[in-house]
Write a protein that holds these residues in place. Structure first.
Motif, PDB file in Angstrom:
ATOM      1  N   UNK A   1      14.320  53.129 -49.288  1.00  0.00           N
ATOM      2  CA  UNK A   1      15.737  53.709 -48.544  1.00  0.00           C
ATOM      3  C   UNK A   1      14.894  54.849 -47.102  1.00  0.00           C
ATOM      4  N   UNK A   2      13.482  55.232 -47.332  1.00  0.00           N
ATOM      5  CA  UNK A   2      12.887  55.621 -46.165  1.00  0.00           C
ATOM      6  C   UNK A   2      12.472  54.476 -45.244  1.00  0.00           C
ATOM      7  N   UNK A   3      11.819  53.335 -46.107  1.00  0.00           N
ATOM      8  CA  UNK A   3      10.723  52.565 -44.595  1.00  0.00           C
ATOM      9  C   UNK A   3      12.556  51.732 -44.692  1.00  0.00           C
ATOM     10  N   UNK A   4      13.349  51.708 -45.163  1.00  0.00           N
ATOM     11  CA  UNK A   4      14.573  50.987 -43.981  1.00  0.00           C
ATOM     12  C   UNK A   4      14.779  51.334 -43.263  1.00  0.00           C
ATOM     13  N   UNK A   5      14.798  52.969 -42.838  1.00  0.00           N
ATOM     14  CA  UNK A   5      15.785  53.646 -41.422  1.00  0.00           C
ATOM     15  C   UNK A   5      13.695  53.586 -40.205  1.00  0.00           C
ATOM     16  N   UNK A   6      13.150  53.686 -41.184  1.00  0.00           N
ATOM     17  CA  UNK A   6      11.831  53.340 -40.631  1.00  0.00           C
ATOM     18  C   UNK A   6      11.938  51.595 -39.347  1.00  0.00           C
ATOM     19  N   UNK A   7      13.120  50.695 -40.398  1.00  0.00           N
ATOM     20  CA  UNK A   7      12.305  49.479 -39.920  1.00  0.00           C
ATOM     21  C   UNK A   7      13.308  49.973 -38.887  1.00  0.00           C
ATOM     22  N   UNK A   8      14.579  50.352 -39.142  1.00  0.00           N
ATOM     23  CA  UNK A   8      15.784  50.533 -37.485  1.00  0.00           C
ATOM     24  C   UNK A   8      15.727  51.686 -36.986  1.00  0.00           C
TER      25      UNK A   8
ATOM     26  N   UNK B   1      14.063  44.572 -47.846  1.00  0.00           N
ATOM     27  CA  UNK B   1      14.090  45.392 -48.570  1.00  0.00           C
ATOM     28  C   UNK B   1      16.096  45.962 -48.415  1.00  0.00           C
ATOM     29  N   UNK B   2      16.842  45.572 -48.499  1.00  0.00           N
ATOM     30  CA  UNK B   2      18.129  45.742 -47.838  1.00  0.00           C
ATOM     31  C   UNK B   2      18.593  47.275 -48.953  1.00  0.00           C
ATOM     32  N   UNK B   3      19.589  47.857 -48.661  1.00  0.00           N
ATOM     33  CA  UNK B   3      20.775  48.607 -48.768  1.00  0.00           C
ATOM     34  C   UNK B   3      21.337  48.354 -49.143  1.00  0.00           C
ATOM     35  N   UNK B   4      22.357  48.701 -50.116  1.00  0.00           N
ATOM     36  CA  UNK B   4      23.561  48.464 -50.445  1.00  0.00           C
ATOM     37  C   UNK B   4      24.938  48.908 -49.523  1.00  0.00           C
ATOM     38  N   UNK B   5      24.394  50.584 -49.833  1.00  0.00           N
ATOM     39  CA  UNK B   5      25.570  51.714 -49.469  1.00  0.00           C
ATOM     40  C   UNK B   5      25.133  51.354 -47.277  1.00  0.00           C
ATOM     41  N   UNK B   6      23.912  50.335 -47.219  1.00  0.00           N
ATOM     42  CA  UNK B   6      23.885  50.096 -45.319  1.00  0.00           C
ATOM     43  C   UNK B   6      24.261  48.719 -45.187  1.00  0.00           C
ATOM     44  N   UNK B   7      24.818  48.178 -45.992  1.00  0.00           N
ATOM     45  CA  UNK B   7      24.877  46.794 -46.019  1.00  0.00           C
ATOM     46  C   UNK B   7      25.145  46.155 -43.826  1.00  0.00           C
ATOM     47  N   UNK B   8      25.742  46.754 -42.984  1.00  0.00           N
ATOM     48  CA  UNK B   8      26.261  46.196 -41.667  1.00  0.00           C
ATOM     49  C   UNK B   8      24.642  46.297 -40.971  1.00  0.00           C
ATOM     50  N   UNK B   9      23.247  47.354 -41.503  1.00  0.00           N
ATOM     51  CA  UNK B   9      22.300  47.238 -40.641  1.00  0.00           C
ATOM     52  C   UNK B   9      21.592  46.776 -41.662  1.00  0.00           C
ATOM     53  N   UNK B  10      21.688  46.441 -43.141  1.00  0.00           N
ATOM     54  CA  UNK B  10      21.101  45.090 -43.781  1.00  0.00           C
ATOM     55  C   UNK B  10      20.859  43.797 -42.537  1.00  0.00           C
ATOM     56  N   UNK B  11      22.132  43.761 -42.381  1.00  0.00           N
ATOM     57  CA  UNK B  11      22.656  41.968 -42.288  1.00  0.00           C
ATOM     58  C   UNK B  11      22.099  42.014 -40.690  1.00  0.00           C
ATOM     59  N   UNK B  12      21.668  43.071 -40.026  1.00  0.00           N
ATOM     60  CA  UNK B  12      21.308  43.140 -38.760  1.00  0.00           C
ATOM     61  C   UNK B  12      19.840  43.300 -39.166  1.00  0.00           C
ATOM     62  N   UNK B  13      19.277  43.779 -39.968  1.00  0.00           N
ATOM     63  CA  UNK B  13      17.886  43.247 -39.855  1.00  0.00           C
ATOM     64  C   UNK B  13      17.289  41.694 -40.288  1.00  0.00           C
ATOM     65  N   UNK B  14      18.526  41.444 -41.372  1.00  0.00           N
ATOM     66  CA  UNK B  14      17.949  40.410 -42.027  1.00  0.00           C
ATOM     67  C   UNK B  14      17.983  39.047 -41.104  1.00  0.00           C
ATOM     68  N   UNK B  15      19.624  39.362 -40.317  1.00  0.00           N
ATOM     69  CA  UNK B  15      19.326  37.943 -38.695  1.00  0.00           C
ATOM     70  C   UNK B  15      17.917  38.501 -38.121  1.00  0.00           C
TER      71      UNK B  15
END
Length: 335
Positions: A230-237, A169-183
């Motif tokens: 949002x919490x789990x996103x930053x856990x992935x980061x 699950x990606x976040x609009x507010x952190x689009x670039x970080x989202x793209x890196x996780x997707x990649x």
């Protein structure tokens, strides 16, 4: 399988999926028109060319739908990668009001965004035309009831279902970080996730903290969902590595800047009237000005082709994919 939610930068992600699938000659599950009979729940019969008895399967399913897992599973392989993108519901509400203010009954009744924010229940009526845009839009797109009375038990149950179904699950507010996780998840290359923003508005309304609080309360199901992911996103980061993420984001932005300077006439988006090529003109929603990109003319043909694809709006790109997958039908339509 990408669930393209509304007003979350989904059009930009759609472009990178279009390009990746187009480049690799993958088979898209396409709608008969522009979306899968939204706002109805997705059904496999809304996929163009799908015949249940043959059980043919597709590589990519990514256009607007109201998610319904049992029907999606009839179309997509069992090992498909599911992902979506979400946004703070307060910011999402402001964008939705601007874009759908002449579509949603609640927005039309309110007329002004501030009026809607101050007392949304005054203007909102369940089952009124296109009111899914006015309350818990993320929950609606995910297939849930946006008007269900909020309880923590219900919100937790919905979050558990989303976690069980979606790999990312990606976040609009952190689009670039989202793209890196997707990649990382898809084992793609950097250029596969380099994008220019598409379907952008000319301006947005700044939100006061009081407005933010009221909109999050009005969209309580979405706010709970967003807060959790949002919490789990930053856990992935954190698991990916913060220093590594910073380096990857820097490379992504440098590459985007390189391609901007190579491809674009201007480094800022422009109005449709300043884009001469019909293929690249963004769809204009009502009175809202939607911006796009003009591509430089003096480029080698093979370079320009790639640049054009990076800024081709979703409706036009969908037509190109449709023509590739159903060439006979498109030939028959020509005079």
């Amino acid at each position: 399988m990408f669930l393209k939610t509304h007003k979350t930068a989904g059009s930009t992600i759609l472009n990178l999926l279009h390009r990746y699938g187009d480049r690799n000659r993958l088979n898209f599950a396409l709608p008969f028109r522009h979306q899968f009979k939204y706002p109805n729940l997705f059904h496999s019969r809304s996929v163009k060319g799908f015949i249940a008895s043959t059980r043919q399967q597709y590589d990519i399913l990514c256009h607007h739908m109201r998610f319904h897992l049992p029907e999606v599973q009839k179309v997509m392989p069992s090992d498909s990668f599911y992902f979506t993108i979400i946004r703070d519901p307060a910011k999402m509400a402001e964008s939705a009001f601007s874009y759908y203010r002449f579509v949603s009954s609640a927005f039309k009744r309110a007329r002004q965004f501030k009026a809607f924010v101050s007392n949304p229940s005054r203007y909102y009526h369940q089952r009124a035309r296109s009111n899914q845009f006015a309350r818990n839009l993320l929950s609606f797109d995910l297939g849930y009831n946006p008007d269900a009375p909020f309880t923590e038990a219900l919100a937790k149950a919905q979050v558990r279902e989303v976690e069980k179904t979606f790999n990312l699950v990606l976040l609009t507010e952190n689009f670039d970080e989202s793209m890196i996780l997707l990649k990382e998840e898809l084992c793609w290359e950097l250029d596969d996730v380099v994008t220019f923003k598409l379907n952008m508005r000319g301006a947005s309304v700044p939100l006061e903290q009081r407005d933010v609080d009221q909109l999050r309360a009005w969209n309580a199901l979405d706010w709970y969902l967003y807060s959790h992911f949002n919490r789990t996103f930053w856990e992935k980061v954190e698991s990916f590595g913060k220093v590594k993420m910073d380096n990857e984001v820097r490379k992504l932005r440098e590459r985007r800047q390189q391609l901007s300077e190579l491809c674009l006439e201007r480094l800022v988006p422009v109005g449709a009237e300043d884009i001469k090529e019909e293929l690249l003109k963004p769809y204009q929603a009502g009175q809202e000005k939607i911006l796009g990109w003009a591509v430089r003319k003096n480029l080698p043909p093979y370079v320009r082709t790639d640049c054009v694809k990076m800024v081709t709006p979703e409706l036009q790109y969908m037509e190109l994919l449709d023509a590739r997958q159903f060439p006979v039908r498109h030939k028959m339509r020509q005079p």
